[in-house]
Scaffold this motif. Structure first.
Motif, mmCIF file in Angstrom:
data_model
loop_
_atom_site.group_PDB
_atom_site.id
_atom_site.type_symbol
_atom_site.label_atom_id
_atom_site.label_comp_id
_atom_site.label_asym_id
_atom_site.label_seq_id
_atom_site.Cartn_x
_atom_site.Cartn_y
_atom_site.Cartn_z
ATOM 1 N N THR A 1 0.852 -1.192 0.000
ATOM 2 C CA THR A 1 0.000 0.000 0.000
ATOM 3 C C THR A 1 0.886 1.239 0.000
ATOM 4 N N MET A 2 0.435 2.221 -0.738
ATOM 5 C CA MET A 2 1.196 3.466 -0.833
ATOM 6 C C MET A 2 0.402 4.561 -0.148
ATOM 7 N N SER A 3 1.059 5.329 0.657
ATOM 8 C CA SER A 3 0.382 6.449 1.300
ATOM 9 C C SER A 3 0.698 7.734 0.548
ATOM 10 N N ALA A 4 -0.215 8.662 0.619
ATOM 11 C CA ALA A 4 -0.022 9.953 -0.050
ATOM 12 C C ALA A 4 1.068 10.731 0.675
ATOM 13 N N PRO A 5 1.896 11.463 -0.065
ATOM 14 C CA PRO A 5 2.942 12.263 0.578
ATOM 15 C C PRO A 5 2.316 13.356 1.433
ATOM 16 N N GLN A 6 2.935 13.622 2.547
ATOM 17 C CA GLN A 6 2.461 14.657 3.455
ATOM 18 C C GLN A 6 2.913 16.024 2.956
ATOM 19 N N GLN A 7 2.003 16.964 2.939
ATOM 20 C CA GLN A 7 2.349 18.324 2.537
ATOM 21 C C GLN A 7 2.901 19.043 3.761
ATOM 22 N N THR A 8 4.159 19.462 3.660
ATOM 23 C CA THR A 8 4.807 20.083 4.806
ATOM 24 C C THR A 8 4.985 21.585 4.633
ATOM 25 N N GLN A 9 4.775 22.106 3.445
ATOM 26 C CA GLN A 9 4.978 23.529 3.214
ATOM 27 C C GLN A 9 3.724 24.313 3.573
ATOM 28 N N ALA A 10 3.930 25.443 4.201
ATOM 29 C CA ALA A 10 2.819 26.338 4.501
ATOM 30 C C ALA A 10 2.452 27.103 3.233
ATOM 31 N N PRO A 11 1.202 27.502 3.097
ATOM 32 C CA PRO A 11 0.835 28.279 1.912
ATOM 33 C C PRO A 11 1.591 29.603 1.872
ATOM 34 N N ILE A 12 1.849 30.068 0.680
ATOM 35 C CA ILE A 12 2.556 31.337 0.495
ATOM 36 C C ILE A 12 1.563 32.465 0.778
ATOM 37 N N PRO A 13 1.893 33.381 1.716
ATOM 38 C CA PRO A 13 0.938 34.434 2.080
ATOM 39 C C PRO A 13 0.707 35.460 0.970
ATOM 40 N N GLN A 14 1.699 35.676 0.119
ATOM 41 C CA GLN A 14 1.571 36.632 -0.975
ATOM 42 C C GLN A 14 2.140 35.997 -2.236
ATOM 43 N N PRO A 15 1.623 36.395 -3.400
ATOM 44 C CA PRO A 15 2.192 35.866 -4.638
ATOM 45 C C PRO A 15 3.604 36.413 -4.841
ATOM 46 N N PRO A 16 4.413 35.731 -5.642
ATOM 47 C CA PRO A 16 5.769 36.234 -5.903
ATOM 48 C C PRO A 16 5.713 37.567 -6.640
ATOM 49 N N ARG A 17 6.810 38.327 -6.543
ATOM 50 C CA ARG A 17 6.863 39.639 -7.205
ATOM 51 C C ARG A 17 6.900 39.508 -8.722
ATOM 52 N N ALA A 18 7.463 38.446 -9.240
ATOM 53 C CA ALA A 18 7.567 38.243 -10.681
ATOM 54 C C ALA A 18 6.973 36.888 -11.037
ATOM 55 N N ILE A 19 6.468 36.772 -12.244
ATOM 56 C CA ILE A 19 5.818 35.546 -12.694
ATOM 57 C C ILE A 19 6.612 34.967 -13.855
ATOM 58 N N THR A 20 6.974 33.704 -13.740
ATOM 59 C CA THR A 20 7.705 33.050 -14.825
ATOM 60 C C THR A 20 6.742 32.708 -15.954
ATOM 61 N N THR A 21 7.280 32.353 -17.097
ATOM 62 C CA THR A 21 6.460 31.969 -18.240
ATOM 63 C C THR A 21 5.615 30.748 -17.907
ATOM 64 N N LYS A 22 6.202 29.794 -17.216
ATOM 65 C CA LYS A 22 5.472 28.583 -16.836
ATOM 66 C C LYS A 22 4.345 28.926 -15.859
ATOM 67 N N ASP A 23 4.647 29.788 -14.870
ATOM 68 C CA ASP A 23 3.617 30.226 -13.928
ATOM 69 C C ASP A 23 2.473 30.918 -14.676
ATOM 70 N N CYS A 24 2.818 31.739 -15.635
ATOM 71 C CA CYS A 24 1.817 32.468 -16.414
ATOM 72 C C CYS A 24 0.897 31.488 -17.141
ATOM 73 N N SER A 25 1.463 30.441 -17.684
ATOM 74 C CA SER A 25 0.671 29.422 -18.366
ATOM 75 C C SER A 25 -0.290 28.732 -17.396
#
Length: 102
Positions: free
Chosen positions: A4-28
């Motif tokens: 049986t495989m368990s789902a990976p635990q999410q350990t990162q907290a959500p980002i409170p603000q978006p980044p100052r710049a947006i990459t092309t991939k992020d834009c997509s």
């Protein structure tokens, strides 16, 4: 017998603000997310107009409003001058200077 495989635990907290710049991939990704939210909002709005049961109509309107809020929130995150933000990042400045030198 399969393991049986368990789902990976999410350990990162959500980002409170978006980044100052947006990459092309992020834009997509953001374009896709905006499109999905807009389509969902339009569908819920359409179905709410067709509903005859007041409780169903209210639930559909509520779901549509949620998607509309998500769409608006994404738009506010995109209202930045991306070129100016990228120029203010030290790594981007170094790359720009190297590109201009060539």
């Amino acid at each position: 017998m399969p393991a049986t495989m368990s789902a990976p635990q999410q350990t990162q907290a959500p980002i409170p603000q978006p980044p100052r710049a947006i990459t092309t991939k992020d834009c997509s990704y953001l374009k896709d997310a905006l499109s999905w939210q807009l389509v969902a909002f339009k569908k819920f709005h359409f179905f709410a107009q067709q509903a005859t049961d007041p409780q169903v109509k209210q639930a559909l309107e509520k779901a549509g409003q949620m998607h509309q809020r998500h769409y608006q929130k994404l738009l506010t995150h995109l209202q930045v001058n991306n070129a100016a933000a990228m120029a203010s990042i030290p790594q981007a400045q170094t790359q720009q200077q190297q590109n201009q030198a060539q």
